[in-house]
Write an enzyme that holds these catalytic residues in place. Structure first.
Site, short mmCIF file in Angstrom:
data_model
loop_
_atom_site.label_atom_id
_atom_site.label_comp_id
_atom_site.label_asym_id
_atom_site.label_seq_id
_atom_site.Cartn_x
_atom_site.Cartn_y
_atom_site.Cartn_z
N GLY B 85 2.93 -1.85 37.48
CA GLY B 85 1.43 -1.94 37.92
C GLY B 85 0.95 -0.99 39.02
O GLY B 85 0.01 -0.42 38.98
N ASP B 106 12.94 3.32 34.49
CA ASP B 106 12.25 1.91 34.21
C ASP B 106 13.01 1.47 33.11
O ASP B 106 13.55 2.31 32.30
CB ASP B 106 10.87 1.83 33.95
N LYS B 129 8.65 1.10 28.80
CA LYS B 129 7.39 1.40 29.65
C LYS B 129 7.46 3.11 29.82
O LYS B 129 6.58 3.72 29.91
CB LYS B 129 7.70 0.81 30.89
N ASN B 185 11.68 -5.32 43.29
CA ASN B 185 12.85 -6.06 43.75
C ASN B 185 13.41 -5.42 44.82
O ASN B 185 13.56 -4.13 44.88
CB ASN B 185 13.63 -6.49 42.69
N CYS B 227 15.11 3.51 57.85
CA CYS B 227 15.14 3.35 56.37
C CYS B 227 15.00 1.85 56.03
O CYS B 227 14.56 1.10 56.95
CB CYS B 227 16.50 3.95 56.18
N CYS B 230 17.26 -0.49 57.72
CA CYS B 230 17.37 -0.50 59.22
C CYS B 230 16.90 -2.01 59.64
O CYS B 230 17.28 -2.38 60.71
CB CYS B 230 16.22 0.48 59.56
N CYS B 251 7.21 -17.03 38.95
CA CYS B 251 7.72 -16.15 39.82
C CYS B 251 6.81 -15.51 40.66
O CYS B 251 7.10 -15.27 42.02
CB CYS B 251 8.37 -15.36 38.98
N CYS B 304 22.00 0.68 62.29
CA CYS B 304 21.49 0.41 60.67
C CYS B 304 22.98 0.22 59.85
O CYS B 304 24.04 0.85 60.06
CB CYS B 304 20.87 1.50 60.09
N CYS B 309 22.57 6.64 57.16
CA CYS B 309 21.21 6.64 57.99
C CYS B 309 21.78 6.75 59.28
O CYS B 309 21.20 7.63 59.83
CB CYS B 309 20.71 5.10 57.86
#
Lengths: 165, 400
Positions: B85, B106, B129, B185, B227, B230, B251, B304, B309
């Site tokens: 989206g 993807d 996609k 996710n 980041c 962090c 979901c 971190c 990082c």
């Protein structure tokens, strides 16, 4: 957020010590040994509690896991294939457990049959890095998911009993 | 009986309908013959204002003094991870803006369930996609080079390849100019974070809440800004009581509006960053319920979890204090909360079952959850050291 029986189950699964992911070479082997130890203990706990509900094995590298899980209802055993990859960011991120054959049969799933976990799972996992391992993901993630979703799917008729064995 | 004027009107209507149908038919016929005018590639962006120049309105930005050198966009390469989206719309915007190269990642397929969002069309259902997106985008602008990868970046096998593309995927074989995370996710976000920290790659994180009424974008410059590892993920407070939010049987929800707005925020800041105009937001949230857009800047966490990082933070410390290149011209006014001690929370170590306290970071922005400081001593039983080899353990597991 986690019910008493899950809590009790959880407390009996040995915690892990090594914070290492699949890109960490030797340390990963150490982590993998701990994963197996913890899983073996968990399965043994389940067996002695007469609540044996899954088997898992992995490829040699320990990056791909697969096996079976089952749910018993009205004396009938409903069995499903389980699979998941260990992500490169493991154990900071939990494995995404999938039951591919149930993909499309319930809304509580993401693409590929990855189970949709509760809002509580991720914070709980994050608070327990690196102590939680695959056994904990099974106990906290897949176990409760099966207990809620499978009876519902049986009732709706989208999951039917197959006489396999 | 209808009067003759009624009949006349009817005939007129039918005639216009017929004409419409003829035009449609003709278009379809020419399309089938491959004769529909496909836009040809254009060697150089022209500022000439004529109907046939797809870049005239973009080059006008230069004439108006908004952008110094718009055509620079043709040298730019952008990676878009997640073509859903947000990602697909962002990719379309950048394609229309004439970006030099887009690399799309993807592993999902187009489904009819995606049709409440923008970009994809029902006839593309079943296609991957990335492939469906590449087709549409290439049609819209053949000047943009489009590369696609249909795989999951979080697995060990694919991750190395993903890193290589970030490091060598630009038009000149160097690192890409920007990575845009448009995934849905945490796992994929952490994988992108790991890769970008390792490579020192600047990237934008973006997200839309699962209840579809808030979203955000966040600029991450390794070592300079916080980041993704962090602190626990930041969320825009949606003013919806979590306890009344019903999640039974679903979901996630989504809206084309929220996603379009977040994609717009992301593409806009991408353009600003790439072309060096305006001020790039470090964090820009969107609360759809109140139409509130919080902004802030977050410093990296010295403790971190990601060692790359921490290393980058030390490297950046040695550099003079005009980092980022984000706020190119004006100095970003420092937003408060600089001394937020990340990772240390108010939750006691032995009460993981208590709902995390909501900790507001800036007005309208909070942590998704809190994590207690690591404790050396744990109540639980740890696995014992074992003499057994991995193979023996695997066998033991198999024999259960």
């Amino acid at each position: 957020m986690v019910d008493e029986s899950t809590k009790k189950t959880l407390s009996k699964i040995p915690l892990l010590k090594t914070k290492a992911g699949p890109r960490d070479k030797d340390l990963w082997v150490q982590r993998l040994k701990e994963e197996y130890q913890s899983l073996i203990q968990y399965v043994q706990n389940n067996k002695s509690a007469d609540n044996d509900w899954f088997r898992l094995e992995s490829n040699k590298e320990g990056t791909k896991w697969f096996g079976k899980c089952w749910h018993v209802q009205d004396m009938l055993k409903y069995e499903f294939d389980v699979e998941f990859d260990i992500p490169v960011t493991y154990p900071t991120t939990a494995p995404e457990i999938a039951l591919p054959e149930l993909d499309g049969k319930t809304a509580k799933m993401y693409r590929g049959g990855k189970i949709c976990l509760t809002d509580h799972f991720k914070p709980l996992w994050a608070r327990n890095v690196p102590k939680f391992g695959i056994a904990h993901a099974m106990a906290l993630g897949l176990g409760p998911w099966l207990a809620v979703e499978i009876p519902e799917m049986i009732e709706k008729g989208v999951v039917k009993y197959n006489e396999k064995e | 009986m209808s009067s003759s004027s009624d009949l006349e009107l009817k005939v007129q209507r039918l005639e216009s309908k017929l004409k419409e149908a003829q035009e449609l038919l003709e278009h379809e016929r020419r399309k089938n013959e491959g004769a529909v005018t496909k836009r040809e590639k254009i060697g150089q962006m022209s500022a000439e204002v004529i109907d046939s120049n797809p870049y005239s309105r973009l080059m006008a930005l230069q004439r108006m003094g908004v952008v110094e050198n718009y055509e620079r966009i043709r040298q730019m390469s952008v990676v878009v991870v997640g073509v859903g989206g947000v990602g697909s719309v962002t990719a379309e915007m950048l394609t229309r803006c004439g970006v030099g190269k887009l690399v799309l990642f993807d592993y999902d397929k187009v489904e009819l369930a995606n049709m409440n969002r923008l970009f994809f069309t029902p006839d593309q259902a079943g296609m991957s996609k990335v492939q469906a997106a590449a087709m549409t985008l290439q049609d819209i602008n053949p000047d943009t080079q489009i590369e696609t990868y249909n795989y999951n970046i979080t697995t060990v096998d694919n991750f190395d390849n993903f890193c290589k593309i970030i490091a060598n995927g630009s038009l000149t074989g160097g690192p890409v100019d920007l990575v845009l995370s448009c995934v849905d996710n945490y796992e994929a976000r952490m994988a992108i974070n790991t890769a970008c920290n390792e490579l020192g790659q600047t990237w934008f994180e973006s997200g839309v809440a699962e209840n579809a009424v808030s979203g955000h974008i966040q600029l991450i410059v390794p070592g300079v800004t916080a980041c993704f590892a962090c602190a626990p993920p930041l969320v825009v407070a949606s003013q919806i009581d979590e306890k009344t939010l019903k999640r039974e049987g679903v979901c996630a929800a989504s809206l084309p509006t929220t996603m379009g707005i977040v994609a717009g925020m992301l593409a806009q800041n991408t353009l600003k960053k790439l072309l060096g105009f305006g001020t790039v937001s470090y964090y820009l949230g969107y609360n759809a319920m109140q139409d509130f857009f919080p902004t802030m800047r977050i410093k990296p966490n010295p403790t971190c979890d990601d060692s790359n990082c921490r290393t980058k933070q030390l490297e950046m410390k040695d550099r003079p204090q005009t980092p980022t290149g984000a706020a190119n011209k004006e100095d970003e006014e420092d937003v408060v909360h600089e001394d937020n001690d990340w990772g240390i929370s108010l939750v006691g170590e032995n009460e993981p079952d208590v709902e995390p306290e909501e900790k507001e970071i800036a007005t309208g922005i909070k942590l998704a959850y809190t994590v207690p400081a690591p404790t050396s001593d744990d109540g639980g039983d740890l696995v014992q050291d074992t003499e057994l080899s991995l193979e023996e353990l695997q066998r033991q597991m198999g024999n259960l």
